[in-house]
Design a protein around this motif. Structure first.
Motif, PDB file in Angstrom:
ATOM      1  N   VAL A 273      56.599  14.671  71.552  1.00  0.00           N
ATOM      2  CA  VAL A 273      57.819  15.480  71.565  1.00  0.00           C
ATOM      3  C   VAL A 273      57.507  16.877  72.072  1.00  0.00           C
ATOM      4  N   GLN A 274      58.449  17.410  72.843  1.00  0.00           N
ATOM      5  CA  GLN A 274      58.438  18.821  73.204  1.00  0.00           C
ATOM      6  C   GLN A 274      59.279  19.543  72.158  1.00  0.00           C
ATOM      7  N   ILE A 275      58.752  20.627  71.614  1.00  0.00           N
ATOM      8  CA  ILE A 275      59.402  21.314  70.489  1.00  0.00           C
ATOM      9  C   ILE A 275      60.167  22.539  70.984  1.00  0.00           C
ATOM     10  N   ALA A 276      61.439  22.596  70.628  1.00  0.00           N
ATOM     11  CA  ALA A 276      62.282  23.718  71.041  1.00  0.00           C
ATOM     12  C   ALA A 276      61.919  24.981  70.269  1.00  0.00           C
ATOM     13  N   GLU A 277      62.152  26.118  70.912  1.00  0.00           N
ATOM     14  CA  GLU A 277      62.047  27.411  70.253  1.00  0.00           C
ATOM     15  C   GLU A 277      63.429  28.061  70.236  1.00  0.00           C
ATOM     16  N   GLU A 278      63.554  29.138  69.492  1.00  0.00           N
ATOM     17  CA  GLU A 278      64.841  29.802  69.354  1.00  0.00           C
ATOM     18  C   GLU A 278      65.405  30.173  70.729  1.00  0.00           C
ATOM     19  N   GLY A 279      66.653  29.825  70.938  1.00  0.00           N
ATOM     20  CA  GLY A 279      67.321  30.120  72.194  1.00  0.00           C
ATOM     21  C   GLY A 279      67.313  28.974  73.181  1.00  0.00           C
ATOM     22  N   ASP A 280      66.477  27.954  72.962  1.00  0.00           N
ATOM     23  CA  ASP A 280      66.477  26.801  73.858  1.00  0.00           C
ATOM     24  C   ASP A 280      67.756  25.996  73.629  1.00  0.00           C
ATOM     25  N   PRO A 281      68.500  25.675  74.689  1.00  0.00           N
ATOM     26  CA  PRO A 281      69.765  24.955  74.511  1.00  0.00           C
ATOM     27  C   PRO A 281      69.540  23.526  74.036  1.00  0.00           C
ATOM     28  N   THR A 282      70.320  23.106  73.075  1.00  0.00           N
ATOM     29  CA  THR A 282      70.250  21.742  72.563  1.00  0.00           C
ATOM     30  C   THR A 282      71.491  20.936  72.925  1.00  0.00           C
ATOM     31  N   ASN A 283      72.447  21.576  73.591  1.00  0.00           N
ATOM     32  CA  ASN A 283      73.726  20.926  73.901  1.00  0.00           C
ATOM     33  C   ASN A 283      73.940  20.741  75.397  1.00  0.00           C
TER      34      ASN A 283
ATOM     35  N   VAL B 207      63.599  18.675  68.880  1.00  0.00           N
ATOM     36  CA  VAL B 207      62.665  18.122  69.864  1.00  0.00           C
ATOM     37  C   VAL B 207      63.400  17.364  70.956  1.00  0.00           C
ATOM     38  N   ARG B 208      62.664  17.108  72.032  1.00  0.00           N
ATOM     39  CA  ARG B 208      63.020  16.096  73.019  1.00  0.00           C
ATOM     40  C   ARG B 208      61.834  15.149  73.164  1.00  0.00           C
TER      41      ARG B 208
ATOM     42  N   ARG C  42      70.606   7.371  63.454  1.00  0.00           N
ATOM     43  CA  ARG C  42      71.108   6.628  62.289  1.00  0.00           C
ATOM     44  C   ARG C  42      69.975   6.178  61.355  1.00  0.00           C
ATOM     45  N   VAL C  43      69.040   7.083  61.095  1.00  0.00           N
ATOM     46  CA  VAL C  43      67.942   6.793  60.186  1.00  0.00           C
ATOM     47  C   VAL C  43      67.575   8.075  59.456  1.00  0.00           C
ATOM     48  N   ASP C  44      67.228   7.959  58.188  1.00  0.00           N
ATOM     49  CA  ASP C  44      66.842   9.122  57.406  1.00  0.00           C
ATOM     50  C   ASP C  44      65.570   9.726  57.980  1.00  0.00           C
ATOM     51  N   GLY C  45      65.618  11.017  58.318  1.00  0.00           N
ATOM     52  CA  GLY C  45      64.464  11.698  58.878  1.00  0.00           C
ATOM     53  C   GLY C  45      64.612  12.087  60.332  1.00  0.00           C
ATOM     54  N   VAL C  46      65.669  11.583  60.992  1.00  0.00           N
ATOM     55  CA  VAL C  46      65.980  11.971  62.374  1.00  0.00           C
ATOM     56  C   VAL C  46      67.493  12.139  62.477  1.00  0.00           C
ATOM     57  N   GLU C  47      67.931  13.256  63.064  1.00  0.00           N
ATOM     58  CA  GLU C  47      69.356  13.522  63.200  1.00  0.00           C
ATOM     59  C   GLU C  47      69.696  13.908  64.627  1.00  0.00           C
ATOM     60  N   PRO C  48      70.924  13.626  65.068  1.00  0.00           N
ATOM     61  CA  PRO C  48      71.338  14.062  66.402  1.00  0.00           C
ATOM     62  C   PRO C  48      71.516  15.566  66.463  1.00  0.00           C
ATOM     63  N   SER C  49      71.402  16.112  67.651  1.00  0.00           N
ATOM     64  CA  SER C  49      71.693  17.531  67.875  1.00  0.00           C
ATOM     65  C   SER C  49      73.187  17.679  68.183  1.00  0.00           C
TER      66      SER C  49
ATOM     67  N   VAL D  12      66.340  12.989  77.543  1.00  0.00           N
ATOM     68  CA  VAL D  12      66.918  14.273  77.940  1.00  0.00           C
ATOM     69  C   VAL D  12      67.756  14.915  76.839  1.00  0.00           C
ATOM     70  N   ASN D  13      68.108  14.144  75.805  1.00  0.00           N
ATOM     71  CA  ASN D  13      68.888  14.698  74.696  1.00  0.00           C
ATOM     72  C   ASN D  13      67.969  15.268  73.622  1.00  0.00           C
ATOM     73  N   ALA D  14      68.471  16.266  72.900  1.00  0.00           N
ATOM     74  CA  ALA D  14      67.706  16.879  71.808  1.00  0.00           C
ATOM     75  C   ALA D  14      68.031  16.198  70.484  1.00  0.00           C
ATOM     76  N   PHE D  15      67.029  16.177  69.589  1.00  0.00           N
ATOM     77  CA  PHE D  15      67.189  15.600  68.261  1.00  0.00           C
ATOM     78  C   PHE D  15      66.513  16.502  67.238  1.00  0.00           C
ATOM     79  N   LYS D  16      66.856  16.283  65.965  1.00  0.00           N
ATOM     80  CA  LYS D  16      66.254  17.043  64.872  1.00  0.00           C
ATOM     81  C   LYS D  16      65.375  16.108  64.045  1.00  0.00           C
ATOM     82  N   LEU D  17      64.107  16.454  63.893  1.00  0.00           N
ATOM     83  CA  LEU D  17      63.218  15.743  62.993  1.00  0.00           C
ATOM     84  C   LEU D  17      63.243  16.457  61.648  1.00  0.00           C
TER      85      LEU D  17
END
Length: 322
Positions: free
Chosen positions: A233-243, A188-189, A286-293, A173-178
Motif C-alpha cells: 500500500v501507498q500511504i496518504a499524507e495530510e492533503g492527499d486527495p482521497t476522492n 491507502v491505495r 465490507r469487512v471489519d478492519g477496512v473501510e471505503p474512502s 486507483v481508489n483510496a481506502f481506510k485501514l
C-alpha cells in the motif's frame, strides 16, 4: 421529486452498463468491461506490518484467494495482442470462509480516466458519438478531452504488455481506510507488484505473438510451482486527495508491504468459466478492519458490478473459446 443518492448511483450505473454495451456490443454472460479473463487460486500470507495497520481477518492470518487476470474492453475474444486489451486487470478475492469475502480491484496502470460516474458516462458518450462523426475537428472526443485533461492523461499513459500477466504491476486507483485494532486509521491505495522478471514487449514483438499468448503462458508459468506477487500500500499524507482517482499521490509517500500472493493453479474448466460468470468482485470492502474512502467512484462501481453481475448470472450457459 429528485432522486435519492442511492437511486442516482444506481441510475448512473445502469446508464454506464448501457454505455459499455453500446461501445463493445452485448455479450450475455460476460462482464461489460474486462470480459476476457481467467481465474487462478492461491494463498495470501500477510506480513506483521499488515496486522499493525488493520484488524481485518485476511491481514492477520493466511487466507485462500481467487485471482482473476483479464484484458480490457467488453469484447470476450479480444486478442491479447490488441493495444486495446491493455491495461490488464487483476481482481483479488480473499475467501474468508462460508460466503464471506472481500475484494481488491486493480489494473496495470496507475492512471484512471475519470473522477466520477457522470464523467465516465460523458466519456463513453463521446466515444460513441466519435465513431459516427463525419464533421471537422474538433470531434466529440476531442471536445470531451479538451475539457477533461485527466482523461487525456489516461489515454496517453503507458500501458505496457509483458510476456506474462504476472510480470506486470497492478494499481488500485481508489483510496481506502485501514483500521487497526486500536482504532488508528491509515488511508491507502493498493498496489500489486511482480517478483519474477519478464520482458516488456514492443509493438513489433506483440505482432509475433498468439492472440491468446497471455492465457496460454499462465498455466505454463505455474506448472513448475507457485508464482508470487507482492501486495503493498501507498500511504496518504495530510492533503492527499482521497476522492479523486485521477490524481496521483506523490512518489515520496511511504509504501508498506502487506503480504505475498502465492498463485498456485489455474482453476480448471468448466469450473473456471462457471465461477467467472458467478463471481462479482466488489469495490466496497465490507469487512471489519477496512473501510471505503469518500471516493465517489466506489459506490458507482459497486452498483455497476452488481447490476451487470446479476445480468451475467441470468444469461445462458457460456461457450468460451480462447
Amino acid at each position: 421529486m429528485p432522486l435519492s443518492t442511492s437511486e442516482q448511483v444506481n441510475a448512473t450505473a445502469e446508464a454506464l452498463l448501457g454505455g459499455f454495451q453500446a461501445a463493445f456490443g452485448k455479450h450475455p454472460g460476460y462482464r461489460p468491461a474486462h470480459s476476457k479473463g481467467t481465474l487462478v487460486t492461491g494463498t495470501f500470507t500477510p506480513t506483521t506490518e499488515a496486522a499493525k495497520l488493520s484488524k481485518a481477518q485476511h491481514f492477520n492470518s493466511p487466507t485462500s484467494i481467487t485471482v482473476r487476470f483479464s484484458n480490457s474492453t467488453g469484447i470476450p475474444v479480444i486478442p491479447d495482442t490488441d493495444p486495446n486489451a491493455s491495461p490488464r486487470g487483476l481482481g483479488l478475492r480473499f475467501n474468508l470462509g462460508g460466503r464471506q469475502h472481500t475484494d481488491i480491484i486493480t489494473h496495470s496502470t496507475p492512471f484512471f480516466p475519470v473522477k466520477t460516474g457522470e464523467d465516465f458516462l460523458g466519456f463513453l458518450g463521446a466515444l460513441g458519438a466519435n465513431a459516427a462523426y463525419k464533421g471537422e475537428s474538433p470531434t466529440p472526443l476531442e471536445t470531451f478531452l479538451g475539457a477533461h485533461p485527466e482523461t487525456l492523461a489516461f489515454i496517453q499513459a503507458p500501458k505496457p504488455t509483458a510476456e506474462s500477466f504476472v510480470g506486470l504491476s497492478y494499481f488500485g486507483v481508489n483510496a481506502f481506510k485501514l483500521i487497526a485494532a486500536d482504532g488508528t486509521v491509515t488511508t491507502v491505495r493498493y498496489q500489486i507488484h511482480p517478483t519474477v522478471g519478464t520482458k516488456e514487449l514492443s509493438a513489433e514483438e506483440l505482432g509475433t505473438k498468439s492472440p491468446n499468448f497471455l492465457f496460454e503462458e499462465l498455466p505454463e508459468r505455474l506448472a513448475p510451482g507457485p508464482v508470487e506477487l507482492k501486495l503493498v500500500v501507498q500511504i496518504a499524507e495530510e492533503g492527499d486527495p482521497t476522492n479523486d482517482a485521477t490524481v496521483h499521490w506523490p512518489e515520496s509517500r511511504g509504501v508498506v508491504e502487506l503480504g505475498t500472493l502465492k498463485l498456485e493453479a489455474i482453476e480448471p474448466e468448466p469450473k473456471n468459466a462457471e465461477d467467472q460468470k458467478y463471481i462479482i468482485y466488489d469495490p466496497i470492502p465490507r469487512v471489519d478492519g477496512v473501510e471505503p474512502s469518500d471516493d465517489p467512484l466506489l459506490d458507482v462501481r459497486a452498483s455497476l458490478y452488481l447490476i451487470s453481475g446479476r445480468e451475467r448470472r441470468a444469461a445462458p450457459e457460456l461457450q468460451i473459446n480462447l
